[in-house]
Design an enzyme around this catalytic site. Structure first.
Site, PDB file in Angstrom:
ATOM      1  N   TYR A 150     -26.017  59.235 -37.933  1.00  0.00           N
ATOM      2  CA  TYR A 150     -24.828  60.192 -38.337  1.00  0.00           C
ATOM      3  C   TYR A 150     -25.187  61.520 -37.699  1.00  0.00           C
ATOM      4  O   TYR A 150     -24.408  62.364 -37.488  1.00  0.00           O
ATOM      5  CB  TYR A 150     -24.848  60.165 -39.734  1.00  0.00           C
ATOM      6  CG  TYR A 150     -24.061  61.110 -40.384  1.00  0.00           C
ATOM      7  CD1 TYR A 150     -22.517  61.332 -40.209  1.00  0.00           C
ATOM      8  CD2 TYR A 150     -24.583  62.018 -41.373  1.00  0.00           C
ATOM      9  CE1 TYR A 150     -21.890  62.092 -41.130  1.00  0.00           C
ATOM     10  CE2 TYR A 150     -23.750  63.169 -41.930  1.00  0.00           C
ATOM     11  CZ  TYR A 150     -22.380  62.867 -41.622  1.00  0.00           C
ATOM     12  OH  TYR A 150     -21.630  64.118 -42.221  1.00  0.00           O
ATOM     13  N   SER A 204     -23.036  68.895 -40.124  1.00  0.00           N
ATOM     14  CA  SER A 204     -23.715  68.463 -41.251  1.00  0.00           C
ATOM     15  C   SER A 204     -25.024  68.801 -41.522  1.00  0.00           C
ATOM     16  O   SER A 204     -25.807  69.275 -40.299  1.00  0.00           O
ATOM     17  CB  SER A 204     -23.892  67.073 -41.189  1.00  0.00           C
ATOM     18  OG  SER A 204     -24.598  66.554 -42.429  1.00  0.00           O
TER      19      SER A 204
END
Length: 354
Positions: free
Chosen positions: A165, A140
């Site tokens: 995350y 990501s």
């Protein structure tokens, strides 16, 4: 017949990847797995699966869906014993920056333990001789945290995540590197930049804004609109993944006789960030054009500028030169075209639900 394993197959990127593979590859068998969790509307995930089934009916390839979780190690190993996967694309993950602040255990379970199960299964696929040719996995743009240097390069320092995350995605890259080094497993991580398009995730800004505006609710624009995002249309993302799948990092031996890790990480984005206020302006025009909202809708009354949220970053901007050099990757969908396609799909989806 090439066998491909796609985790997170009912997710936004996973479903689009499976559909494109069925459309474009004749001799292919795809096995998809997804736990259909309720992080967002499960009916949307079922809708995506129904679209895959329609593509499979017209395809010469084979499609098998497995309802299950990659945190279930025995299930994962069972699938690897049953099939001889050539390529594994791990897209299963607990997504969302803000959700990770209040539900951290979900991220450790799926993004760390689940990914470990995939790595172990790939490692042991060589026990019978053939083995997985390439593991492609989702990282990501969140790993860049609060880096101020733009565009973001894969050579940048990314050891100070600002969300759990992001930390789990950086951990995926580290685990993949270790398995590439220790077991000569070819791995490629893809750092996705703000993926959008039809049937996307409802927690993403463009989809969430649309839902709220349609319900006559206010939309919150963070950092008082001083945010830029590298919006990347789903078709361009899928095109990049498919190019990467076919070209695993080369296996080589070092001077010490041990493997040089067949390991790569790439940015996969549009390479052209857009200011969030400009993005909202384009979105509202396309929603009116598609008939999702009336032409006299008072947008100014529903836009609220608010402070930055924990875990968010002000800018994402991908340096995609390596993807272009190694795979000929050039995203071609401009934001207005992408949002128009989303708005038209949204109009049809509302009718489908009703």
């Amino acid at each position: 017949m090439e066998q491909i394993f796609v985790t997170g197959a009912a997710g936004f990127i996973g479903a689009n990847l499976v559909s494109r593979l069925l459309e474009t590859r004749a001799e292919i068998e795809i096995v998809g797995i997804d736990n259909l969790n309720d992080y967002y509307d499960v009916e949307l995930k079922k809708y995506r699966l129904s679209q895959i089934d329609k593509k499979a009916e017209c395809s010469t390839g084979k499609w098998t869906f497995v309802y299950g979780d990659i945190t279930d190690a025995e299930l994962v190993y069972k699938l690897f014993r049953k099939y001889n996967f050539d390529v594994v694309v791990n897209l299963a993950a607990q997504a969302g920056v803000r959700y990770s602040i209040t539900n951290p255990e979900a991220y450790i379970s799926t993004n760390i333990a689940g990914f470990f199960n995939i790595l172990e299964a790939c490692r042991h696929s060589y026990d019978s001789g053939k083995g997985v040719r390439h593991l492609v996995y989702a990282s990501s743009s969140s790993v860049y945290g609060g880096n101020k240097k733009v565009p973001f390069s894969v050579d940048d320092f990314v050891d100070r995540p600002v969300s759990l995350y992001a930390a789990t995605k950086k951990s995926n890259e580290l685990l993949a590197h270790a398995y590439s080094k220790l077991y000569d497993l070819p791995t490629t991580g893809l750092r996705f930049f703000t993926v959008y398009g039809p049937a996307g995730r409802p927690d993403m800004a463009y989809f969430g804004f649309t839902n709220k505006l349609r319900a006559n609710e206010d939309i919150l624009i963070y950092n008082y609109g001083n945010c830029e995002r590298d919006f990347t249309y789903i078709d361009d993302i899928v095109d990049g993944i498919m190019r990467v799948m076919e070209k695993p990092p080369e296996r080589k031996q070092g001077e010490d006789g041990l493997p040089i890790p067949p390991y790569k990480v790439y940015n996969i984005g549009n390479g052209s960030p857009v200011n969030l206020l400009d993005f909202v302006d384009i979105l509202q025009k396309e929603l009116v054009s598609a008939g999702v909202l009336p032409s006299n809708y008072d947008f100014s009354a529903h836009k609220k500028l608010v402070a930055m949220q924990p875990g968010d970053v002000p800018v994402t901007f991908a340096d995609t030169a390596a993807m272009e050099r190694d795979f000929g990757y050039r995203p071609s969908t401009d934001l207005q075209t992408g949002l128009r396609r989303f708005a038209n799909w949204y109009k049809e989806y509302i009718a489908f639900l009703e």
